[in-house]
Design a protein around this motif. Structure first.
Motif, short mmCIF file in Angstrom:
data_model
loop_
_atom_site.label_atom_id
_atom_site.label_comp_id
_atom_site.label_asym_id
_atom_site.label_seq_id
_atom_site.Cartn_x
_atom_site.Cartn_y
_atom_site.Cartn_z
N PHE B 14 0.89 -1.20 -0.02
CA PHE B 14 -0.12 -0.11 0.03
C PHE B 14 0.92 1.18 -0.11
O PHE B 14 2.23 1.26 0.15
N ASP B 61 -7.19 6.44 3.23
CA ASP B 61 -7.66 7.30 2.17
C ASP B 61 -8.49 8.45 2.65
O ASP B 61 -9.37 8.85 2.45
N VAL B 75 -5.64 -3.02 4.12
CA VAL B 75 -5.42 -1.73 3.53
C VAL B 75 -4.49 -2.06 2.19
O VAL B 75 -4.15 -0.91 1.66
N ARG B 78 -4.51 0.75 -0.62
CA ARG B 78 -5.16 1.81 -0.20
C ARG B 78 -3.91 2.84 0.10
O ARG B 78 -2.62 2.79 0.30
N ASP B 79 -4.24 4.14 0.69
CA ASP B 79 -3.47 5.15 0.85
C ASP B 79 -3.44 5.23 2.71
O ASP B 79 -4.64 5.77 2.86
#
Lengths: 275, 165
Positions: B14, B61, B75, B78-79
């Motif tokens: 991620f 996010d 995650v 994801r950010d």
């Protein structure tokens, strides 16, 4: 404070989740926002062998008006519902209750249906569903069924959801014209579990109130329009019928006092809010 | 349907503070433990591990959430932003961190990383909050040494500074 091992299944659709539930039954748990379930896993109060993650399912991330109710899908967060309602201003009871659900940092992931599924006796959303006479939409691979809130909550974190079923959505009936709605709760700090929580609905000829945090599940009562000493008597009887217990947070007597005093205040506010 | 087996380690990749990271995690590994022990980024603190104390709060996010109620495998792709992502790469503090320093908004610092991440999210979405709104957000964090007065002051001062800038 680490969970026992489990398989992690990222469901690509509701059908896939239902297939996995059908196969695994009570070995598996549905994971949506995880704001109750992950805490239970960390404390090893539950030890499923598999988690089925539905949080990424767009088809469940919805909140829409359908047949006189707001229908909220299983991936819709509490924050998302709150934003939507505050923009539309259509549901005074839910709008009043949602800021009390957990904290800013948990409402961001915590789902509306997850709170219903967890069925904590002091939680605000089960209380609202009970007060409004809402419904839970359950689905398994074989069938769909609608369960009224009254029949869904069976006790402390115990519901009518079968091992092969998941909550697909919940339905909160829309407010009715000429009815007033109010919510309040008493807790040690904002966002803590409520010592007692109240949702009242005042109609032209009736008063309805649901109480959370006292009995082992949210409980509602409906009376004909009462005032003065008659209302006090009705609340006193209700307070005793809830059979609250002493615990480390408050005594049963204190909780009965809250039902009499705060319950009355919330009912009076609902009466004032009648359109 | 992807099924990650218990007891086995799975690759998780991620974006952490703008940089691609990867490591291996069992499904049951909490994001907090993954950050601290696998990636080796220890700014995110671990307190109660059941979502109450707020020390582990991160942004996923962009949304402030509890790191201890997330599993690392969730995650993937994801950010994630943690306290390490607030200041400049040259060690410069962010305006919010500067305001914390000026207002004595931390003492032992245990709760601070989580509070900073909550306020980083909140002030971005609510650029001119009232004091009760700031206090409501802070109700999701426990600070046991300085109390909250300095923290509230730092948050309001940051919002005012952003408005004046």
């Amino acid at each position: 404070m680490k969970p026992a091992p489990f398989d992690y299944i990222r469901a690509g659709s509701v059908d896939e989740s239902l297939d996995a539930l059908h196969e695994l039954g009570d070995e598996a748990r549905i994971l949506a926002g995880g704001q109750s379930l992950a805490a239970m896993l960390n404390m090893r109060l539950v030890r499923p062998t598999a988690l089925i993650d539905i949080s990424g399912l767009r088809e469940l991330d919805r909140a829409e008006t359908r047949d006189d109710a707001i229908e909220v899908g299983a991936a819709c967060t509490q924050a998302a519902l709150s934003h939507r309602l505050s923009r539309e201003g259509r549901h005074p009871l839910l709008e009043a209750a949602l800021p009390h659900v957990g904290h800013y940092q948990t409402r961001s992931r915590g789902t509306v249906c997850g709170s219903i599924a967890h069925a904590d006796p002091s939680a605000e959303l089960p209380l609202c569903l009970m007060a409004l006479g809402g419904e839970v939409l359950l689905r398994s691979r074989q069938k769909r069924r609608r369960v009224p809130a009254e029949a869904f909550f069976l006790g402390v974190i115990s519901t009518a959801c079968a091992p092969d079923e998941m909550i697909e959505a919940v339905r909160f009936p829309l407010p009715k014209p000429a009815y007033g709605y109010a919510f309040d709760e008493v807790s040690r700090r904002h966002g803590d579990f409520a010592l007692a929580a109240f949702a009242a609905i005042a109609g032209p000829r009736t008063i309805r109130m649901a109480v959370g945090g006292v009995a082992d599940r949210p409980v509602s009562r409906e009376w004909p329009m009462l005032e003065g000493a008659a209302l006090d008597d009705a609340l006193n009887a209700f307070a005793w019928e809830l059979r609250g217990q002493d615990d480390q947070h408050a005594t049963a007597a204190y909780r009965r006092g809250l039902v009499r005093k705060v319950g009355r205040r919330v009912i009076e506010e609902a009466m004032r809010c009648r359109g | 349907m992807p099924r990650l087996k218990a007891g086995q380690r799975h690759e998780v990749a991620f974006t952490l503070n703008g940089v691609a990271v990867r490591g291996e995690a069992e499904p049951r590994m909490l994001l907090t433990d993954f950050l601290r022990h696998v990636i080796g980024v220890t700014g995110t603190h671990v307190g109660c591990e059941h979502g109450v104390c707020g020390a582990c709060t991160i942004r996923l996010d962009g949304v402030a959430t509890r790191g201890c109620l997330l599993f690392a495998v969730q995650v993937a792709g994801r950010d994630v932003k943690t306290v390490e992502g607030l200041g400049g790469s040259d060690g410069r503090l962010s305006p919010l961190q500067e305001a914390f320093r000026r207002n004595h908004a931390l003492q032992c610092g245990f709760c601070t990383a989580g509070i900073l991440m909550s306020l980083d999210d909140f002030l971005e979405k609510n650029p001119s909050p009232t004091e009760p709104e700031v206090r409501e957000v802070l109700s999701g964090h426990l600070c046991r040494c300085t109390g909250y007065t300095g923290i509230v002051r730092a948050a309001l001062e940051t919002a005012k500074g952003n408005a004046d800038a």
